[in-house]
Design a protein around this motif. Sequence first.
Motif, PDB file in Angstrom:
ATOM      1  N   LEU A 111      34.513 -21.054  21.688  1.00 21.19           N
ATOM      2  CA  LEU A 111      35.736 -20.852  20.905  1.00 21.19           C
ATOM      3  C   LEU A 111      36.395 -22.181  20.564  1.00 21.19           C
ATOM      4  O   LEU A 111      36.825 -22.403  19.434  1.00 21.19           O
ATOM      5  N   ASN A 113      33.614 -24.626  18.384  1.00 17.01           N
ATOM      6  CA  ASN A 113      32.939 -24.158  17.176  1.00 17.01           C
ATOM      7  C   ASN A 113      33.818 -23.387  16.208  1.00 17.01           C
ATOM      8  O   ASN A 113      33.321 -22.874  15.212  1.00 17.01           O
ATOM      9  N   MET A 114      35.097 -23.274  16.509  1.00 17.75           N
ATOM     10  CA  MET A 114      36.000 -22.564  15.604  1.00 17.75           C
ATOM     11  C   MET A 114      37.174 -23.464  15.276  1.00 17.75           C
ATOM     12  O   MET A 114      37.707 -24.128  16.162  1.00 17.75           O
ATOM     13  N   ASP A 115      37.576 -23.425  14.011  1.00 16.64           N
ATOM     14  CA  ASP A 115      38.794 -24.159  13.676  1.00 16.64           C
ATOM     15  C   ASP A 115      39.997 -23.339  14.163  1.00 16.64           C
ATOM     16  O   ASP A 115      39.859 -22.180  14.572  1.00 16.64           O
ATOM     17  N   GLU A 116      41.157 -23.934  14.134  1.00 20.00           N
ATOM     18  CA  GLU A 116      42.358 -23.306  14.699  1.00 20.00           C
ATOM     19  C   GLU A 116      42.673 -21.968  14.035  1.00 20.00           C
ATOM     20  O   GLU A 116      43.018 -20.999  14.708  1.00 20.00           O
ATOM     21  N   LYS A 117      42.535 -21.892  12.724  1.00 15.90           N
ATOM     22  CA  LYS A 117      42.844 -20.655  12.000  1.00 15.90           C
ATOM     23  C   LYS A 117      41.920 -19.520  12.453  1.00 15.90           C
ATOM     24  O   LYS A 117      42.386 -18.428  12.770  1.00 15.90           O
ATOM     25  N   ASN A 118      40.623 -19.777  12.483  1.00 15.35           N
ATOM     26  CA  ASN A 118      39.672 -18.739  12.897  1.00 15.35           C
ATOM     27  C   ASN A 118      39.832 -18.363  14.361  1.00 15.35           C
ATOM     28  O   ASN A 118      39.686 -17.196  14.729  1.00 15.35           O
ATOM     29  N   ARG A 119      40.144 -19.348  15.204  1.00 13.57           N
ATOM     30  CA  ARG A 119      40.358 -19.073  16.622  1.00 13.57           C
ATOM     31  C   ARG A 119      41.559 -18.147  16.796  1.00 13.57           C
ATOM     32  O   ARG A 119      41.510 -17.179  17.555  1.00 13.57           O
ATOM     33  N   GLN A 120      42.650 -18.429  16.063  1.00 10.44           N
ATOM     34  CA  GLN A 120      43.843 -17.581  16.160  1.00 10.44           C
ATOM     35  C   GLN A 120      43.570 -16.173  15.628  1.00 10.44           C
ATOM     36  O   GLN A 120      44.022 -15.194  16.213  1.00 10.44           O
ATOM     37  N   GLU A 121      42.823 -16.079  14.538  1.00 11.82           N
ATOM     38  CA  GLU A 121      42.461 -14.758  14.006  1.00 11.82           C
ATOM     39  C   GLU A 121      41.625 -13.985  15.013  1.00 11.82           C
ATOM     40  O   GLU A 121      41.829 -12.788  15.220  1.00 11.82           O
ATOM     41  N   PHE A 122      40.672 -14.666  15.650  1.00 11.37           N
ATOM     42  CA  PHE A 122      39.835 -14.025  16.663  1.00 11.37           C
ATOM     43  C   PHE A 122      40.685 -13.544  17.829  1.00 11.37           C
ATOM     44  O   PHE A 122      40.547 -12.408  18.293  1.00 11.37           O
ATOM     45  N   ASP A 178      43.816 -12.803  17.812  1.00 12.44           N
ATOM     46  CA  ASP A 178      44.640 -11.680  17.361  1.00 12.44           C
ATOM     47  C   ASP A 178      43.846 -10.382  17.386  1.00 12.44           C
ATOM     48  O   ASP A 178      44.357  -9.336  17.786  1.00 12.44           O
TER      49      ASP A 178
END
Length: 112
Positions: A78, A81-90, A92
């Motif tokens: 996490l 390999n994930m940017d902050e936006k995608n990490r937060q979406e995940f 959520d």
Amino acid sequence: MALLNNDKDILPLSSIAELLTAKVRTLKMYEDKGLFPVKKDAKKLYSINDVKIISFVHYLASVKKINANGIKYILEMLENNMDEKNRQEFLDIVENTLEKISGSEIKDVEVF
């Protein structure tokens, strides 16, 4: 009116345990294994964003029965390999999923 700052450290582990219907001892065990965000302050307060990670860790351990090494690997994936936006979406999506799970489905894990 000020907006909420989800990164401000405000919650002790005991409050998080109550929110998750987990034992403080269990969360302390996760913390000791390095599964929580690192806190340099002696008070070890956690933010709302930290609670999302903590609840995800608790879910992986108690529902999915993943051991500490597996959880560390997932958290590294996490983080790396994930940017902050995608990490937060995940996170959520995880949060919404956890809200649908009843407390009886999540067993407090004492032996990890």
